[in-house]
Scaffold this active site. Structure first.
Site, PDB file in Angstrom:
ATOM      1  N   GLU B  45      14.394  -4.302  -4.589  1.00  0.00           N
ATOM      2  CA  GLU B  45      12.965  -4.448  -4.867  1.00  0.00           C
ATOM      3  C   GLU B  45      12.532  -3.188  -5.593  1.00  0.00           C
ATOM      4  O   GLU B  45      12.550  -2.099  -5.036  1.00  0.00           O
ATOM      5  CB  GLU B  45      12.194  -4.622  -3.555  1.00  0.00           C
ATOM      6  CG  GLU B  45      10.701  -4.828  -3.762  1.00  0.00           C
ATOM      7  CD  GLU B  45       9.943  -4.891  -2.436  1.00  0.00           C
ATOM      8  OE1 GLU B  45      10.525  -5.351  -1.420  1.00  0.00           O
ATOM      9  OE2 GLU B  45       8.782  -4.451  -2.412  1.00  0.00           O
ATOM     10  N   ASP B  56       0.072   0.814   0.251  1.00  0.00           N
ATOM     11  CA  ASP B  56       1.168   1.731   0.515  1.00  0.00           C
ATOM     12  C   ASP B  56       0.742   2.973   1.271  1.00  0.00           C
ATOM     13  O   ASP B  56      -0.322   3.531   1.035  1.00  0.00           O
ATOM     14  CB  ASP B  56       1.845   2.121  -0.795  1.00  0.00           C
ATOM     15  CG  ASP B  56       2.695   0.980  -1.331  1.00  0.00           C
ATOM     16  OD1 ASP B  56       3.571   0.513  -0.581  1.00  0.00           O
ATOM     17  OD2 ASP B  56       2.438   0.532  -2.459  1.00  0.00           O
TER      18      ASP B  56
END
Lengths: 397, 262
Positions: B45, B56
């Site tokens: 990924e 994040d």
């Protein structure tokens, strides 16, 4: 022409702008708010409590003041909507009162907020103290240094101020941190956003809470002039909450000119500016589609304005739609023009405006009005918080 | 059959490793991917760095900031990935391993959604993870474009996602479904008992896609725990932390992957 400029469609779009571009981690909370906010704010208990708090706590209605000497100077009739006289010193409290009542009705116990200059942080800390709710305010590390008095006010009101240390360490990053906090606390937390930005339903909800400004203007103007409708309404736009409130009940009145003033900073082309509609492109920031100042690669850039409240690289989707449809006229004022407008108001009317509001006043130098026109300018906040900047300017003279 | 479907067919537990493009150095992208492939990762990924990565945590935020400062952008990325499908001996990752791009909508929109899909498909990317792409926008506008370029789109679900919505997002996803282990940003720590209950719930829904668990997976134990109740798991922040200081990420990558698989 669209049916209304005031409200978004079901998915939160004003024309092509708005929506809810959020990661799944936020979905439940945003959906909970979306499916409940209209029922809550239309309920009798909410309306009653909100009316009471706006009147007896925040000090509404605020005066619509005919500024005689300013009018004389610009050969027209200028009315100032005195949001600077609200409790906490700016219009921000209209929104935080509304949102704290929504949070309470959703059973939330922990309140988070972002703040730039600290005005929204103070307004949030204020209503949290009022309701006995825990309050956490995210503020860019850089802004914490620049706005020490407001940090102290928030702390005195019992809020925890957490520095945002990521990215450029200003409002944009404080907003990111608040959103990340919300992701990490999905159960009991309510996010009080300070402007007409963020995922649907925030832009609509905040605009409704601020719309009390234009609602009062209509009634007050009718009393003073015999007509509810002015020739033009003028407000400064960062994210755009005082502007949304000032414009709201005039948006669907085609005879009223809507004038938004952005912060040009050191000049629109200087590379140090916050004039989002001129420098930005359609994009996604903080959960909605709007104009965003960004690089050609789609990385969000850091804006500049002397006024921390306008120092934001985006603009609410309602305003983006006013801009592209031409319903609103978008001007910009530089740091210098805003400072000069602030000193002018102080000397002509004995009112020291916030630097943000001074941008709206600066429009008077750019637009010519007739002597019979009635013009309403939103004086969104008072200048106490900006005294350091003003003093620096005085010492130069 | 897509590479993603192919990799799940074997039935083995899938290890998907996240890395940020252009991190730790601008030209690390492909060497890191190759090291991952050679070390035994099953899916790569690849994160496309963004200035404002809302979902994040600190580690991946920092890696994104470093990558942007290094000069990473979409043009550079697709140029770097041009020969990605060459065999490892020629510097690529070979034909077999699926590569998924992860990123936020704004940079993709500025590049042009269709241009982006065309270029991604052209270099041999298999799927996309776009956490801030709303489901109804996907259905209205973007699904047709993704289908045109044979790209899988992987939706996220969380412990807060209702059964009805999990099923909906599963029906719209292809490749796999990304089960965020807890409501948090990346790199957080959570109690596995709660995660277990949630993964068992997902198992009971009879989803059409395999499920990979992400967020909070960081070592052999957490990987194995997740694999008991899912088709595999995704490691991001823990791996990014490992390579952030490394002069040669390739060596550390091997050690890290082996510590998980052996």
């Amino acid at each position: 022409m669209q049916a209304t400029y005031k409200e978004p469609d079901e998915l939160g779009y004003y024309g092509e702008f708005g929506g809810a571009y959020i990661p799944e981690m936020l979905y439940r909370n945003v959906e909970e708010l979306r499916s409940n906010y209209l029922d809550i704010i239309n309920s009798a208990s909410f309306q009653e409590e909100c009316r009471f708090l706006l009147k007896d706590y925040a000090g509404r209605e605020t005066p619509l003041y005919y500024a005689a000497r300013l009018s004389q100077k610009y050969h027209t009739n200028i009315y100032l909507k005195r949001e600077d006289l609200c409790h906490t010193g700016a219009h921000k409290v209209n929104n935080t009162i509304g949102q704290i009542l929504v949070a309470e009705r959703l059973g939330k116990k922990r309140i988070i907020a972002e703040t730039g200059a600290g005005q929204h942080g103070v307004a949030t800390a204020t209503v949290c103290a009022l309701k006995g709710l825990q309050c956490i305010v995210y503020m860019g590390e850089k802004d914490i240094e620049r706005q020490a008095p407001n940090v102290a006010r928030m702390r005195m009101l019992g809020a925890t101020v957490i520095p945002a240390t990521s990215g450029s360490r200003t409002l944009k990053d404080a907003t990111n941190e608040a959103i990340r906090d919300w992701i990490n606390h999905p159960e009991n937390t309510f996010y009080i956003i300070g402007s007409v930005v963020g995922p649907h339903p925030y832009p609509d909800m905040v605009a409704r809470f601020q719309s009390v400004i234009s609602k009062e203007i209509r009634t007050q103007l009718k009393e003073k002039t015999g007509s509810e409708l002015p020739k033009a309404v003028i407000a400064c736009v960062g994210g755009g909450s005082n502007a949304a409130g000032t414009f709201y009940h005039f948006l669907d009145e085609p005879s009223v000119d809507i004038i938004a003033v952005e912060a040009a900073g050191c000049g629109v082309t200087s590379g140090m500016s916050a004039a989002t509609t001129q420098l930005g492109k359609p994009g996604i920031l903080h959960g909605s589609k709007s104009f965003v100042m960004q690089t050609k690669d789609g990385q969000v850039v850091e804006p500049h304005s002397i006024s921390a409240g306008l120092d934001y690289p985006g603009i609410g989707p309602l305003h983006a739609n006013l801009f592209v449809t031409g319903r609103g006229k978008f001007l910009s004022a530089t740091d210098k023009e805003a400072l000069s407008a602030a000193f002018e108001l102080a000397r002509l009317e004995g009112i020291i405006p916030a630097l943000e509001s001074a941008h709206a006043l600066a429009a008077l130098e750019q637009v010519k009005f007739d002597k019979d026109d009635n013009i309403v300018i939103c004086l969104s906040g008072r200048g106490d918080k900006d005294m350091e900047t003003y003093m620096r300017e005085l010492n130069k003279k | 059959m897509s590479r993603l479907s192919e990799v799940f067919k074997s039935g083995k537990k899938i290890l998907n490793i996240y890395c940020t493009a252009g991190f730790p150095r601008l030209d690390s992208t492909l060497p890191v991917m190759r090291a991952l492939q050679e070390s035994g990762a099953d899916i790569i990924e690849l994160g496309m760095p963004y200035s404002d990565p809302l979902a994040d945590g600190e580690t991946i935020q920092k890696s994104s900031a470093v990558a942007l400062a290094n000069g990473m952008n979409m043009q550079v990325l697709f140029e770097q990935l041009k020969n990605m499908r060459q065999s490892p001996s020629l510097g690529g990752v070979g034909e077999a391993i699926p590569v998924v791009l992860m990123g936020y909508m704004n940079p993709v929109l500025q590049y042009g959604f269709e241009n982006f899909c065309a270029d991604a498909a052209n270099v041999g990317v298999d799927g996309l993870i776009l956490p801030d792409l709303p489901q109804h926008e996907f259905e209205k506008t973007y699904r047709a474009i993704l289908e045109k370029y044979n790209l899988d789109l992987i939706f996220l679900v969380t412990p807060e996602t209702s059964e009805e919505r999990v099923k909906k997002l599963d029906s719209l996803s292809s490749g796999f479904l990304y089960a965020v282990s807890s409501s948090s940003t990346t790199g957080g720590e959570k109690d596995f008992n709660e995660v277990k209950e949630y993964l068992q719930r997902l198992q009971s829904y009879q989803l059409k896609n395999p499920v990979l668990v992400g967020f909070g997976i960081k070592d052999k134990k957490t990987f194995n725990d997740a694999c008991k109740y899912a088709n595999g798991a995704i490691i991001g922040s823990a791996y990014v932390k490992i390579i952030q200081q490394a002069p040669s990420p390739e060596v550390l990558t091997k050690c890290f992957i082996q510590s998980i698989l052996n």
